[in-house]
Design a protein around this motif. Structure first.
Motif, mmCIF file in Angstrom:
data_model
loop_
_atom_site.group_PDB
_atom_site.id
_atom_site.type_symbol
_atom_site.label_atom_id
_atom_site.label_comp_id
_atom_site.label_asym_id
_atom_site.label_seq_id
_atom_site.Cartn_x
_atom_site.Cartn_y
_atom_site.Cartn_z
ATOM 1 N N UNK A 31 15.093 -1.590 1.738
ATOM 2 C CA UNK A 31 14.854 -1.845 0.323
ATOM 3 C C UNK A 31 13.725 -2.841 0.103
ATOM 4 N N UNK A 32 13.598 -3.815 1.010
ATOM 5 C CA UNK A 32 12.572 -4.844 0.835
ATOM 6 C C UNK A 32 11.154 -4.297 0.941
ATOM 7 N N UNK A 33 11.014 -3.089 1.481
ATOM 8 C CA UNK A 33 9.692 -2.476 1.635
ATOM 9 C C UNK A 33 9.317 -1.617 0.421
ATOM 10 N N UNK A 34 10.180 -1.561 -0.591
ATOM 11 C CA UNK A 34 9.922 -0.680 -1.729
ATOM 12 C C UNK A 34 9.761 -1.428 -3.046
ATOM 13 N N UNK A 35 9.593 -2.744 -2.981
ATOM 14 C CA UNK A 35 9.493 -3.536 -4.197
ATOM 15 C C UNK A 35 8.297 -3.126 -5.042
ATOM 16 N N UNK A 36 7.159 -2.876 -4.403
ATOM 17 C CA UNK A 36 5.965 -2.488 -5.158
ATOM 18 C C UNK A 36 6.138 -1.124 -5.821
ATOM 19 N N UNK A 37 6.916 -0.255 -5.177
ATOM 20 C CA UNK A 37 7.177 1.062 -5.758
ATOM 21 C C UNK A 37 8.031 0.919 -7.025
ATOM 22 N N UNK A 38 9.022 0.059 -6.950
ATOM 23 C CA UNK A 38 9.868 -0.181 -8.123
ATOM 24 C C UNK A 38 9.038 -0.744 -9.268
ATOM 25 N N UNK A 39 8.120 -1.641 -8.951
ATOM 26 C CA UNK A 39 7.250 -2.233 -9.971
ATOM 27 C C UNK A 39 6.317 -1.195 -10.582
ATOM 28 N N UNK A 40 6.027 -0.128 -9.819
ATOM 29 C CA UNK A 40 5.160 0.942 -10.316
ATOM 30 C C UNK A 40 5.935 1.967 -11.141
ATOM 31 N N UNK A 41 7.246 1.761 -11.288
ATOM 32 C CA UNK A 41 8.049 2.659 -12.106
ATOM 33 C C UNK A 41 8.744 3.759 -11.333
ATOM 34 N N UNK A 42 8.761 3.641 -10.011
ATOM 35 C CA UNK A 42 9.433 4.629 -9.173
ATOM 36 C C UNK A 42 10.897 4.204 -9.007
ATOM 37 N N UNK A 43 11.786 5.163 -9.095
ATOM 38 C CA UNK A 43 13.224 4.880 -9.006
ATOM 39 C C UNK A 43 13.616 4.838 -7.529
ATOM 40 N N UNK A 44 13.839 3.650 -7.008
ATOM 41 C CA UNK A 44 14.109 3.491 -5.583
ATOM 42 C C UNK A 44 15.558 3.089 -5.344
ATOM 43 N N UNK A 45 16.055 3.467 -4.185
ATOM 44 C CA UNK A 45 17.375 3.017 -3.768
ATOM 45 C C UNK A 45 17.490 3.145 -2.253
ATOM 46 N N UNK A 46 18.456 2.470 -1.704
ATOM 47 C CA UNK A 46 18.676 2.545 -0.264
ATOM 48 C C UNK A 46 19.130 3.956 0.095
ATOM 49 N N UNK A 47 18.544 4.486 1.164
ATOM 50 C CA UNK A 47 18.865 5.850 1.581
ATOM 51 C C UNK A 47 18.956 5.920 3.093
ATOM 52 N N UNK A 48 20.081 6.401 3.584
ATOM 53 C CA UNK A 48 20.300 6.620 5.014
ATOM 54 C C UNK A 48 20.636 8.094 5.198
ATOM 55 N N UNK A 49 19.751 8.840 5.844
ATOM 56 C CA UNK A 49 19.948 10.280 5.976
ATOM 57 C C UNK A 49 21.044 10.658 6.966
#
Length: 272
Positions: free
Chosen positions: A36-54
């Motif tokens: 999750x810590x690697x997706x902060x900029x994506x969230x700020x860009x308006x992308x809906x992020x969440x933790x995902x384990x395939x």
């Protein structure tokens, strides 16, 4: 109407670049990764992020359910998440080989099975499976990785034949050389998978040296941004192709390995 895309493995590399590119081009983007810590900029860009384990069915379902609840539809699924478990086949633990399949192939299948009913109700959809030219080409130490990518290619082809009747298409993107640290990471993994006093130590060192020399002597491969654009083309082409390549060279290498398998093996053997 705004289109919606689900993209897996968006914390770094081409998945990260793809999430941004799809967003910039008008898509509502949902995606996830383990970090999750690697997706902060994506969230700020308006992308809906969440933790995902395939490897976790609940995690996968949460992402799909959230997307459908909030967006109401899924136009595109990009099965991008994956990694390479390199090492001698004799010494890579079976549990690691199994996890390689769980992430690279079975995880893609799990999320696709959840998305397909939505796409069937819509009467349209595009599933883009991020494979590799390593699904056709191969090298020592990459046995399990190559097996998952070859499996993903065949799985996608069968899926495409089954779902085309519903207005859904399943296509494959096969990246080749990339401007990343992928090769060095793969060799580090191979070294970690060596047993003590392994008879394969010299092979690992030789291949590692060959990859370093090739990396230093050639121009950089495709950037993450280049591949993001290729993902987008595969997702939006009106008449999709079964395979998408970033360069003529990548496509030629695949044709060479398929049509001249003995010559390909001889070529690879020169470097080991």
């Amino acid at each position: 109407m705004t289109k919606t895309a689900i993209i897996t493995g968006i914390s770094s590399g081409m998945g990260h670049a793809a999430a941004l590119y799809f967003k910039e081009n008008g898509f509502e983007v949902y995606g996830g990764a383990r970090r999750m810590n690697m997706m902060q900029d994506l969230a700020e860009a308006g992308i809906h992020v969440q933790e995902l384990d395939l490897t976790d069915k609940i995690s996968i379902r949460q992402l799909v359910d959230r997307t459908v609840k909030e967006a109401g539809q899924v136009d595109v699924l990009i099965n991008n998440a994956g990694y390479g478990e390199f090492g001698p086949i004799e010494e890579v633990p079976t549990e690691k080989a199994r996890r390689q399949f769980e992430v690279n192939l079975f995880g893609a299948n799990e999320i696709t099975q959840l998305v397909l009913p939505v796409m069937r109700r819509q009467g349209f959809g595009r599933i883009v499976n991020i494979s590799s030219i390593g699904g056709d080409l191969y090298m020592p130490l990459g046995g399990w990785y190559h097996a998952t990518k070859a499996g993903l290619d065949m799985w996608s082809d069968v899926l495409d034949m089954e779902v085309k009747q519903f207005g859904i298409r399943s296509v494959v993107v096969q990246p080749g050389g990339t401007d990343t640290e992928w090769g060095s990471i793969a060799m580090e993994t191979a070294k970690k998978n060596l047993e003590e006093n392994s008879p394969y130590t010299k092979l690992v060192d030789k291949i590692s040296g060959s990859l370093d020399s090739a990396s230093n002597s050639r121009m950089a491969g495709a950037s993450a941004e280049d591949l993001a654009k290729l993902f987008y083309r595969a997702a939006t082409d009106i008449k999709p192709k079964r395979r998408y390549f970033n360069s003529v060279g990548d496509h030629a290498a695949v044709i060479f390995s398929r049509t001249m398998p003995n010559a390909y093996r001889a070529l690879v053997s020169r470097f080991i």
